[in-house]
Structure formats: structure tokens, C-alpha cells
Design an enzyme around this catalytic site. Structure first.
Site, mmCIF file in Angstrom:
data_model
loop_
_atom_site.group_PDB
_atom_site.id
_atom_site.type_symbol
_atom_site.label_atom_id
_atom_site.label_comp_id
_atom_site.label_asym_id
_atom_site.label_seq_id
_atom_site.Cartn_x
_atom_site.Cartn_y
_atom_site.Cartn_z
ATOM 1 N N LYS A 113 -9.560 -106.104 14.712
ATOM 2 C CA LYS A 113 -8.788 -105.688 13.540
ATOM 3 C C LYS A 113 -7.426 -106.383 13.513
ATOM 4 O O LYS A 113 -6.965 -106.852 12.460
ATOM 5 C CB LYS A 113 -8.607 -104.172 13.535
ATOM 6 C CG LYS A 113 -9.892 -103.390 13.304
ATOM 7 C CD LYS A 113 -10.453 -103.599 11.913
ATOM 8 C CE LYS A 113 -11.616 -102.672 11.614
ATOM 9 N NZ LYS A 113 -12.210 -102.888 10.278
ATOM 10 N N TYR A 121 -12.770 -103.915 19.769
ATOM 11 C CA TYR A 121 -12.783 -103.483 18.366
ATOM 12 C C TYR A 121 -11.365 -103.531 17.788
ATOM 13 O O TYR A 121 -11.135 -104.084 16.711
ATOM 14 C CB TYR A 121 -13.347 -102.058 18.248
ATOM 15 C CG TYR A 121 -13.011 -101.400 16.931
ATOM 16 C CD1 TYR A 121 -13.688 -101.759 15.770
ATOM 17 C CD2 TYR A 121 -11.991 -100.450 16.844
ATOM 18 C CE1 TYR A 121 -13.355 -101.176 14.550
ATOM 19 C CE2 TYR A 121 -11.659 -99.864 15.631
ATOM 20 C CZ TYR A 121 -12.344 -100.223 14.482
ATOM 21 O OH TYR A 121 -12.008 -99.659 13.284
ATOM 22 N N SER A 162 -7.248 -100.587 10.866
ATOM 23 C CA SER A 162 -7.306 -99.386 11.701
ATOM 24 C C SER A 162 -5.981 -99.168 12.418
ATOM 25 O O SER A 162 -5.247 -100.125 12.707
ATOM 26 C CB SER A 162 -8.424 -99.554 12.744
ATOM 27 O OG SER A 162 -8.332 -98.587 13.760
#
Length: 332
Positions: free
Chosen positions: A155, A151, A125
């Protein structure tokens, strides 16, 4: 025929990528725990392609079940989507995100190495770039800079885990794809984005307001230093994004490669809403609210490396994505 395991393959981007893989002649196996997706997606993939992927209801946190899938099936490559992805929820439940996203990926990599599967495409991402002042993000920029959510950190950490795995296993090949704001649906209108609960991203919120599931659309700030005062982001059609994964698999090479997948241009919140209203013929109830913490005024991808090395470029625009989204909404 190359056999590809798609983790999270009944989810939004995973299901579209499964369709593109089948269209390109790959044999697709799907592993998913169905936490945030529906088993009926398999029926829709079959209706679109004429092929029903072999499915395993497995949670990557369960190593024994994960390794069993690899031991009992001759898998050539993995495209890894599976993971929790709601930014706001990750702030509220960080341990769930670290346990699920990182723990699940570690188990996946262990199972791959154990069964000598050495090709991986990872769904990362733009969140790994964190909050940086420059609006154009390229692969040479530092990652792990002021990342605003667990989050995003998962990643970034997984990217490092993949790099370390490749360093320890010279035959291991991995491509990391960092992408921006996926929108749209398959041109068939059969699969698209249908998140459980209240979504965090603009387009699924617009979809729910359009259907009357959310009373009004809140624009978080109209006083940013952008052309119309709203935030500007890089929106990429999910079909283009899925084809990017296909190209990454076709062009996978020794070591670890990293590519941005984006349109290379920004579209504002107001522009998205206006285009949706014009194409749908329906005005959406909306209001301007206060800024959200951590929202940058503007950022979008520099996707030129993917074009040079993968031969990939986004071909579909925002209007295409909205037309396909409306077709999908008609079938829900």
C-alpha cells in the site's frame, strides 16, 4: 452519466461502493478476477439497485486484457480496490503480494495513461503508517515507518507510484483514501463480508464463531495499557466508507490528495464482542490468548481533513454495523 470502473468490485468494500455509485447515478463497470469474491455478488447488486453493472473477469496482472477493457469502453474514472489483503498471508507469501498488488496497479496505471483516463481513487490503508506510538493517526504523519507486513508495504509503495505518476502526467488526478477497520453490511442484508479461508480481522472471525464455523474466539491479549486491557481500533461502517469513496470522486482535484476515513474514535475488542453478544442474544465461546506480534495497544483515525475538504463524516456506529451484519448473516 459518468462511467466509473471499479476494480475489485465484487469484493467486500468494492461491492458496497458499486451500490453507492449506482444509487448516486453513476454508470458502474466492474473488473475482478474473482480470486477472493463471488460472481453472485453481481446478482445481489442488481437486486439492491435494479442495475446490473457490466462485468469483466480480468486479472490486472494481464496488461493486454486490462488495456483492452479501457480501449473498448469509454471510462471516465477508476476506483481501485483490487488486491490481496490478508496481512498474515502476506508475511508467508510476500512475493505473491508484491507481484499482485504492485504489478497489477502498475498495469492499471499504464492502461489509464495509454487511454487518457486521468481520475483515480485508490483504496489504501492505515497500515501505511506502520507501528507508531501515537494513537491518533493523521495525514501529516510519516508513512513507511516500521510497517509490519508486506501487505502494508504494498500500500505504501503504491501510494508513491501514484504520486510519481501524477508528477509525470500533470493532468492526472488521484485521491488516496487510508482507512481503518471496515465492518458491517449493506442495510439490505444482501451483501457483506464473506472472506475465503480463515479471516485475520476481528468482525469476520466473530461472524464465523457465531455461525459455528470456528469453534471459539481468541482474544489476543488482555493486558494492554487500555481501559479494559484489549486492543482498541477504529471501526467504520462499510456504508460510510463507501460513501467516502463517492465523495472523493465528486471532489477529486489536480495532483494527489490523501484522506483518512475513520470514525475518529476507538472501540476495544471486548467492547465489540460484548455489543455483538447483546444485540444477537447469543454468547460466543471465547478465550484469552497471548498477544500477537506487531499488535499496537491503540490507534484510530483523525478524519477531520475528510470532513473539511470532502464534506464526509462517518454517521453509522458499531451497533448499526452489528445489526446490518446479523441481517446479512440471515441471508447467507
Amino acid at each position: 452519466m459518468k462511467r466509473v470502473l471499479v476494480t475489485g468490485g465484487t469484493g467486500y468494500i468494492g461491492s458496497h461502493t458499486a451500490v453507492e455509485l449506482i444509487r448516486a447515478g453513476y454508470e458502474v463497470l466492474i473488473l475482478d478476477n474473482l480470486f477472493n469474491s463471488k460472481i453472485t455478488v453481481l446478482d445481489k447488486i442488481e437486486k439492491i439497485t435494479g442495475v446490473r453493472p457490466k462485468f469483466f473477469k480480468v486479472d490486472l496482472k494481464n496488461y493486454m486484457e486490462t488495456e483492452k477493457v479501457f480501449a473498448e469502453n469509454e471510462i471516465d474514472s477508476v476506483i481501485h480496490f483490487a488486491g490481496l489483503k490478508a496481512v498474515g498471508e502476506s508475511v508467508e507469501k510476500p512475493l505473491d503480494y508484491y507481484e499482485n498488488n504492485i504489478g497489477g496497479t502498475v498495469n492499471l496505471l499504464k492502461a489509464m495513461i495509454e487511454t487518457q483516463v486521468f481520475e483515480l481513487v485508490f483504496s489504501s490503508s492505515a497500515a501505511v503508517y506502520g507501528e507508531q506510538a501515537t494513537p491518533v493517526y493523521n495525514e501529516e504523519m510519516a508513512t513507511g515507518v516500521n510497517i509490519s507486513s508486506p501487505y502494508g508495504w504494498t500500500k505504501a509503495m503504491i501510494e508513491q507510484i501514484i504520486k510519481d505518476t501524477a508528477k509525470a502526467n500533470p493532468q492526472f488526478k488521484a485521491t488516496i483514501l487510508r482507512y481503518f477497520n471496515p465492518i458491517g453490511a449493506d442495510k439490505s442484508g444482501l451483501i457483506g463480508e464473506d472472506p475465503n479461508g480463515r479471516p485475520n480481522n476481528l468482525m469476520p472471525i466473530v461472524m464465523k464463531v457465531y455461525r459455528g464455523e470456528i469453534p471459539e474466539l481468541v482474544i489476543y491479549g488482555d493486558d494492554y495499557p487500555t481501559e479494559d486491557g484489549s486492543c482498541v481500533r477504529d471501526y467504520i461502517h462499510v456504508t460510510d466508507l463507501s460513501k467516502g469513496h463517492l465523495r472523493a470522486l465528486e471532489k477529486i482535484k489536480e495532483g494527489v490528495s490523501v484522506y483518512n476515513l475513520g470514525s475518529g474514535k476507538g472501540t476495544s475488542v471486548f467492547q465489540i464482542i460484548q455489543a455483538f453478544e447483546e444485540i444477537s442474544g447469543k454468547e460466543l465461546p471465547k478465550k484469552v490468548g497471548t498477544r500477537r506480534a506487531g499488535d499496537l495497544p491503540e490507534f484510530y483515525a483523525d478524519p477531520s481533513l475528510a470532513e473539511r475538504e470532502l464534506g464526509w463524516k462517518a454517521k453509522l456506529g458499531v451497533k448499526d454495523a452489528i445489526l446490518d451484519t446479523l441481517r446479512y448473516l440471515e441471508n447467507l
